[in-house]
Design an enzyme around this catalytic site. Structure first.
Site, PDB file in Angstrom:
ATOM      1  N   HIS A 272       0.920  -1.148  -0.020  1.00 21.72           N
ATOM      2  CA  HIS A 272       0.213  -0.115  -0.040  1.00 21.72           C
ATOM      3  C   HIS A 272       0.768   1.089  -0.027  1.00 21.72           C
ATOM      4  O   HIS A 272       1.897   1.278   0.614  1.00 21.72           O
ATOM      5  CB  HIS A 272      -0.860   0.195   1.303  1.00 21.72           C
ATOM      6  CG  HIS A 272      -2.039   0.776   1.077  1.00 21.72           C
ATOM      7  ND1 HIS A 272      -1.930   2.188   1.345  1.00 21.72           N
ATOM      8  CD2 HIS A 272      -3.307   0.744   0.661  1.00 21.72           C
ATOM      9  CE1 HIS A 272      -2.976   2.794   1.155  1.00 21.72           C
ATOM     10  NE2 HIS A 272      -3.904   2.023   0.630  1.00 21.72           N
ATOM     11  N   ASP A 329      -8.024  -5.117  -0.253  1.00 21.91           N
ATOM     12  CA  ASP A 329      -8.495  -6.008  -1.234  1.00 21.91           C
ATOM     13  C   ASP A 329      -8.077  -7.632  -1.119  1.00 21.91           C
ATOM     14  O   ASP A 329      -8.720  -8.190  -1.667  1.00 21.91           O
ATOM     15  CB  ASP A 329      -7.874  -5.430  -2.647  1.00 21.91           C
ATOM     16  CG  ASP A 329      -8.247  -4.331  -2.968  1.00 21.91           C
ATOM     17  OD1 ASP A 329      -7.703  -3.242  -3.341  1.00 21.91           O
ATOM     18  OD2 ASP A 329      -9.817  -4.052  -2.968  1.00 21.91           O
TER      19      ASP A 329
HETATM   20  C1  SDX Z   1      -6.202   0.018  -3.119  1.00 18.17           C
HETATM   21  O1  SDX Z   1      -4.282   4.343  -2.246  1.00 18.17           O
HETATM   22  C2  SDX Z   1      -5.214   3.855  -1.716  1.00 18.17           C
HETATM   23  O2  SDX Z   1      -5.526   4.348  -0.604  1.00 18.17           O
HETATM   24  C3  SDX Z   1      -5.873   2.550  -2.196  1.00 18.17           C
HETATM   25  C4  SDX Z   1      -6.854   1.973  -1.712  1.00 18.17           C
HETATM   26  C5  SDX Z   1      -8.140   2.758  -1.328  1.00 18.17           C
HETATM   27  O3  SDX Z   1      -8.917   2.552  -0.212  1.00 18.17           O
HETATM   28  O4  SDX Z   1      -8.409   3.693  -2.171  1.00 18.17           O
HETATM   29  O5  SDX Z   1      -6.475   1.851  -0.274  1.00 18.17           O
HETATM   30  C6  SDX Z   1      -7.305   0.804  -2.242  1.00 18.17           C
HETATM   31  O6  SDX Z   1      -5.959   0.438  -4.278  1.00 18.17           O
HETATM   32  C7  SDX Z   1      -5.344  -0.915  -2.270  1.00 18.17           C
HETATM   33  C8  SDX Z   1      -4.290  -1.480  -2.967  1.00 18.17           C
HETATM   34  C9  SDX Z   1      -4.700  -2.620  -3.927  1.00 18.17           C
HETATM   35  N1  SDX Z   1      -3.683  -2.785  -5.032  1.00 18.17           N
HETATM   36  C10 SDX Z   1      -2.897  -4.026  -4.984  1.00 18.17           C
HETATM   37  O7  SDX Z   1      -3.088  -4.969  -4.008  1.00 18.17           O
HETATM   38  C11 SDX Z   1      -1.881  -4.525  -6.072  1.00 18.17           C
HETATM   39  C12 SDX Z   1      -0.574  -4.935  -5.597  1.00 18.17           C
HETATM   40  N2  SDX Z   1       0.009  -3.904  -4.843  1.00 18.17           N
HETATM   41  C13 SDX Z   1       0.966  -3.105  -5.610  1.00 18.17           C
HETATM   42  O8  SDX Z   1       0.944  -2.917  -6.911  1.00 18.17           O
HETATM   43  C14 SDX Z   1       1.356  -1.737  -4.732  1.00 18.17           C
HETATM   44  O9  SDX Z   1       1.627  -2.324  -3.372  1.00 18.17           O
HETATM   45  C15 SDX Z   1       0.397  -0.561  -4.510  1.00 18.17           C
HETATM   46  C16 SDX Z   1      -0.032  -0.217  -6.059  1.00 18.17           C
HETATM   47  C17 SDX Z   1      -0.795  -0.711  -3.719  1.00 18.17           C
HETATM   48  C18 SDX Z   1       1.311   0.392  -4.140  1.00 18.17           C
HETATM   49  O10 SDX Z   1       2.128   0.872  -5.045  1.00 18.17           O
HETATM   50  P1  SDX Z   1       3.462   2.024  -4.650  1.00 18.17           P
HETATM   51  O11 SDX Z   1       3.200   2.575  -3.338  1.00 18.17           O
HETATM   52  O12 SDX Z   1       3.779   2.614  -5.972  1.00 18.17           O
HETATM   53  O13 SDX Z   1       4.535   0.982  -4.146  1.00 18.17           O
HETATM   54  P2  SDX Z   1       5.810   0.379  -5.441  1.00 18.17           P
HETATM   55  O14 SDX Z   1       4.866  -0.301  -6.468  1.00 18.17           O
HETATM   56  O15 SDX Z   1       6.853   1.369  -5.931  1.00 18.17           O
HETATM   57  O16 SDX Z   1       6.321  -0.811  -4.577  1.00 18.17           O
HETATM   58  C19 SDX Z   1       7.267  -0.536  -3.585  1.00 18.17           C
HETATM   59  C20 SDX Z   1       8.079  -1.684  -3.619  1.00 18.17           C
HETATM   60  C21 SDX Z   1       8.488  -2.070  -4.992  1.00 18.17           C
HETATM   61  O17 SDX Z   1      10.014  -2.868  -5.149  1.00 18.17           O
HETATM   62  P3  SDX Z   1      11.275  -1.907  -5.416  1.00 18.17           P
HETATM   63  O18 SDX Z   1      10.869  -1.404  -6.850  1.00 18.17           O
HETATM   64  O19 SDX Z   1      11.377  -0.704  -4.463  1.00 18.17           O
HETATM   65  O20 SDX Z   1      12.223  -3.021  -5.503  1.00 18.17           O
HETATM   66  O21 SDX Z   1       7.507  -2.939  -3.209  1.00 18.17           O
HETATM   67  C22 SDX Z   1       7.257  -3.901  -4.302  1.00 18.17           C
HETATM   68  C23 SDX Z   1       7.708  -3.280  -5.460  1.00 18.17           C
HETATM   69  O22 SDX Z   1       8.116  -4.102  -6.502  1.00 18.17           O
HETATM   70  N3  SDX Z   1       6.060  -4.257  -4.046  1.00 18.17           N
HETATM   71  C24 SDX Z   1       5.470  -5.435  -4.170  1.00 18.17           C
HETATM   72  C25 SDX Z   1       4.136  -5.559  -4.226  1.00 18.17           C
HETATM   73  N4  SDX Z   1       3.608  -4.368  -3.757  1.00 18.17           N
HETATM   74  C26 SDX Z   1       4.826  -3.625  -3.907  1.00 18.17           C
HETATM   75  N5  SDX Z   1       6.228  -6.582  -4.649  1.00 18.17           N
HETATM   76  C27 SDX Z   1       5.665  -7.800  -4.487  1.00 18.17           C
HETATM   77  N6  SDX Z   1       3.872  -7.727  -4.546  1.00 18.17           N
HETATM   78  C28 SDX Z   1       3.440  -6.691  -4.162  1.00 18.17           C
HETATM   79  N7  SDX Z   1       2.067  -6.759  -3.948  1.00 18.17           N
END
Ligand code: SDX
Length: 393
Positions: A272, A329
């Site tokens: 998140h 989620d």
């Molecule tokens: C919602 O913003 C909100 O409030 C949203 C929400 C709401 O109520 O409105 O809470 C609802 O959208 C919840 C999130 C649902 N999405 C997912 O579950 C999809 C999986 N999660 C990711 O795609 C990610 O964690 C996000 C999109 C939620 C957040 O993305 P960020 O903040 O841009 O973080 P990032 O993608 O840059 O990740 C940081 C690091 C990365 O590694 P590095 O590049 O630093 O090496 O963490 C890793 C990512 O690769 N990472 C994950 C991961 N999520 C982040 N690695 C594996 N699995 C994951 N799920």
């Protein structure tokens, strides 16, 4: 910096506005709507009361609540010509695309939204109309996809029960809403109601900042929510868990894939932007999943896989170091499934829950007369160059 432009991709360190609506503390996993904790509201309130709280800023008195719910009941029907738009969609259309189209078509059926000098009285009419009609449009989108006849609203039922009946009643049989199902859905809608400046709320604000109508702004918010990185994750989580189950339930294999930079696989429902601790909503939903499945006598192997995945991930140094915890989620789809809601409708449920938050934020942005959203950029393209005739290219 003054004059210089700093780029902040994804606005990770940018605040876009001031707001009095929702408070998030990502480090400590705190979420409050207008100062009330979601734990309190999920346990003691109901979705329409929370809707009133988010939009008007205070919990309603009995009289205010009755007036609010009564005004919504008077507008639950949608214009019959919307059925023509619905029937234009092929039956395999994703309901999120249908829903955002039907919401945008409200600008045609309810022109009060387009009046440039629209008064707050007209805006409030639009607010009541979209709150009242979204469940009907959502249920009709589902029925259209199923090739089933649509159901009209039944105003003897409350908001959530009415939606469930429009979703599941068929002419061939009587239909009784199961109170366990209605109560579980109402709680889920409360937990999704707002979340400060998430992607879809920011979308609603920026579209509304050009003074586009509420309906056009909400339609844009639905489309932003649809993405699998945002609200679409609840559908992606169940699809992921089903794949893991079909693949023998080997969660370690998928944890490894999620950590592999060369593997595009992500653990959906984990991570998140704000919560660097447990998403407080995920905690409540996980507990509710056990409770609801128990009360409905459902044993879903996918829930066991979800719990195992969480257990292994939270012990893995990659997830611990990157502070990746289950988010809202991760478990919600397991409850929706137990309530009989099909996977393709999961993100529609998220939209129904988030609607009051979008409305409250649009209204706050307009009341505060915030300027049109128009960021700058750092240009990295060509310097000035002369046109070359096509014969010489
Ligand atoms: C919602 O913003 C909100 O409030 C949203 C929400 C709401 O109520 O409105 O809470 C609802 O959208 C919840 C999130 C649902 N999405 C997912 O579950 C999809 C999986 N999660 C990711 O795609 C990610 O964690 C996000 C999109 C939620 C957040 O993305 P960020 O903040 O841009 O973080 P990032 O993608 O840059 O990740 C940081 C690091 C990365 O590694 P590095 O590049 O630093 O090496 O963490 C890793 C990512 O690769 N990472 C994950 C991961 N999520 C982040 N690695 C594996 N699995 C994951 N799920």
């Amino acid at each position: 910096q003054s004059g210089a432009i700093t780029i902040d991709p994804g606005f990770k360190n940018t605040g876009s506005t001031k707001s009095e609506i929702t408070y998030l503390d990502g480090e400590n996993g705190i979420l409050r709507y207008r100062g009330y904790s979601i734990e309190d509201l999920a346990e003691k309130s109901n979705f329409l009361e929370v809707t009133y709280l988010l939009i008007h800023g205070e919990l309603p008195t009995k009289a205010q609540y009755d007036e609010f719910t009564g005004s919504i009941q008077n507008h639950t029907m949608i214009h019959e010509d919307m059925r023509k738009i619905l029937e234009g969609f092929p039956s395999n259309s994703h309901p999120m695309g249908v829903l955002s189209s039907l919401v945008c078509s409200m600008t045609a059926f309810y022109p009060e939204s387009l009046d440039p000098n629209r008064s707050w009285e007209k805006v409030n009419m639009s607010i009541v109309r979209i709150l009242a009609k979204l469940p009907t449009m959502a249920a009709w989108a589902y029925k259209n996809e199923q090739g089933h006849p649509v159901n009209y609203p039944d105003n003897s039922l409350n908001y959530t029960e009415n939606f469930l009946k429009m979703m599941f009643a068929v002419p061939a049989e009587d239909f009784e809403v199961d109170p366990v199902v209605a109560d579980a859905l109402d709680k889920l809608l409360i937990l999704h109601a707002d979340h400060e400046q998430n992607c879809s709320a920011s979308t609603v604000r920026i579209v509304g900042s050009s003074h586009a109508s509420l309906y056009a702004s909400i339609s844009a918010g639905i489309n932003a929510l649809w993405g699998p990185l945002h609200g679409g994750a609840n559908q992606a989580v169940i699809e992921m868990l089903e794949n893991i189950k079909a693949d023998g339930g080997d969660v370690e294999k998928y944890i490894k894939k999620a950590k592999d930079k060369n593997d595009p696989f992500r653990l959906m429902g984990f991570g998140h932007r704000v919560y660097k601790n447990f998403d407080p909503r995920a905690k409540i939903i996980k507990k509710a999943a056990d409770d609801v499945l128990g009360r409905l006598g459902i044993n879903d192997p996918v829930l066991d896989i979800a719990k195992k995945l969480e257990e292994v991930a939270l012990k893995d140094e990659y997830f611990v170091e990157k502070k990746l915890y289950p988010n809202v989620d991760f478990y919600s789809g397991i409850i929706y499934r137990a309530l009989g809601i099909p996977t393709k409708m999961f993100t529609v449920m998220f939209a129904m829950g988030r609607l009051p938050g979008w409305i409250a934020q649009w209204k706050e942005m307009r009341e505060n007369q915030e300027p049109i959203g128009r960021p700058r950029q750092i240009y990295t393209g060509h310097n000035q160059r002369d046109y070359v005739d096509i014969k010489k290219r």
